[in-house]
Design an enzyme around this catalytic site. Structure first.
Site, PDB file in Angstrom:
ATOM      1  N   ASN A 121       4.318  -5.972   6.599  1.00 19.71           N
ATOM      2  CA  ASN A 121       4.431  -4.815   7.484  1.00 19.71           C
ATOM      3  C   ASN A 121       5.446  -5.045   8.589  1.00 19.71           C
ATOM      4  OD1 ASN A 121       2.458  -2.468   6.970  1.00 19.71           O
ATOM      5  ND2 ASN A 121       1.210  -4.266   6.558  1.00 19.71           N
ATOM      6  N   GLU A 130       0.820  -1.220   0.000  1.00 16.89           N
ATOM      7  CA  GLU A 130       0.000   0.000   0.000  1.00 16.89           C
ATOM      8  C   GLU A 130       0.849   1.263   0.000  1.00 16.89           C
ATOM      9  OE1 GLU A 130      -3.575   2.262   2.450  1.00 16.89           O
ATOM     10  OE2 GLU A 130      -3.318   0.100   2.676  1.00 16.89           O
ATOM     11  N   ARG A 131       2.000   1.237   0.674  1.00 16.54           N
ATOM     12  CA  ARG A 131       2.879   2.414   0.661  1.00 16.54           C
ATOM     13  C   ARG A 131       3.333   2.718  -0.765  1.00 16.54           C
ATOM     14  NH1 ARG A 131       7.458   2.016   2.403  1.00 16.54           N
ATOM     15  NH2 ARG A 131       7.883   4.111   3.165  1.00 16.54           N
TER      16      ARG A 131
END
Length: 276
Positions: free
Chosen positions: A120, A87-88
């Site tokens: 993560n 997502e980053r």
């Protein structure tokens, strides 16, 4: 319970070595080129907050070097996809104005929540509170033991157990942990406590993050033998007079009782009630 051995290997089992990834990128073997507008974030992903400055830095890197590591996606519906990992990179790609993103599809036999959590953790992006919630979600979803989960995410069983304990924190203290005002060490010392267990000075130090874990543990040991009775007495007194109360005393038995009111009307009512 049988756990998926692929998960214990982390993302390398999905992505392979960087050299292999670059080779795949050249010949499109196993790689999808997905339009940005077809990719959506996973509402259940463990990370809730993203540092805007770090995202901008990543966007600058992507502008200069391109998106070297692909996203991991899962089919959503029709031609749309949900992000499992990356997502980053997806957020930074939007700032970098990329239109097409290199992506890999997650194999059907792998759990998207586990892969998202592993990525993560490996990137050290998660806050303590986020990591704890993610562990609990996987336990509830897949009925894992702490030992099962430790093998999957590559963390010790004691680490997972300690993190899950902080989910029992009082909401006030948990918010301090979530804002990173207090540390994991503070949180462990505060499990089972509420703000009323501390005097105003100590609570102010906790709230500002200006108390050491050692001092907090000393305070816990000093008051633990008396607090259960005090809490009940405070509750009983509050029920009788209708106002919040606070009882404190020292080793010699000397102390005070505080009664809290919010306005002059409550003050007059309280005084009349005590007189009668």
């Amino acid at each position: 319970m049988v756990t998926n051995k692929k998960l214990g290997k982390g993302l390398s089992s999905l992505l392979g070595k960087k050299e292999d990834l670059m080779k795949n990128k050249k010949d499109n073997s196993g790689l999808l080129l997905v339009p940005l507008e077809k990719i959506f974030r996973d509402q259940g992903q463990p990370r809730r907050e993203f540092d805007p400055e770090k995202i901008k830095e990543l966007a600058q890197s992507i502008k200069k070097n391109g998106l070297i590591q692909p996203l991991i996606l899962r089919k959503r519906d029709n031609d749309n996809f949900t992000i499992v990992a990356g997502e980053r990179r997806w957020r930074a790609a939007q700032i970098a104005d990329l239109k097409i993103l290199p992506s890999l599809l997650l194999p059907e036999d792998l759990d998207k929540d586990e892969i998202s959590l592993i990525e993560n953790i490996q990137r050290e992006d998660l806050k303590i509170s986020e990591e704890a919630h993610a562990y609990q979600r996987l336990i509830d979803k897949n009925d894992y033991t702490h030992e099962n989960l430790s093998k999957i995410v590559g963390k010790s069983r004691s680490h997972i157990t300690n993190l899950l304990r902080i989910l029992n924190l009082d909401a006030f203290f948990f918010s301090l942990l979530d804002k990173e005002i207090i540390s994991m060490g503070h949180a462990r010392a505060l499990v089972g406590k509420t703000p009323v267990n501390f005097d105003e000075k100590t609570l102010a130090l906790i709230s500002s993050g200006k108390i050491s874990v050692r001092d907090l543990e000393k305070n816990k040991r000093k008051t633990s033998s008396h607090e259960p009775n005090l809490i009940q007495e405070e509750k009983n007194l509050s029920d009788i007079i209708g106002f919040k109360t606070k009882i404190t005393y020292n080793k010699k038995g000397k102390g005070n009782i505080k009664i809290f009111y919010e306005n002059l009307e409550q003050y007059n009512f309280l005084i009349n009630k005590l007189k009668n």
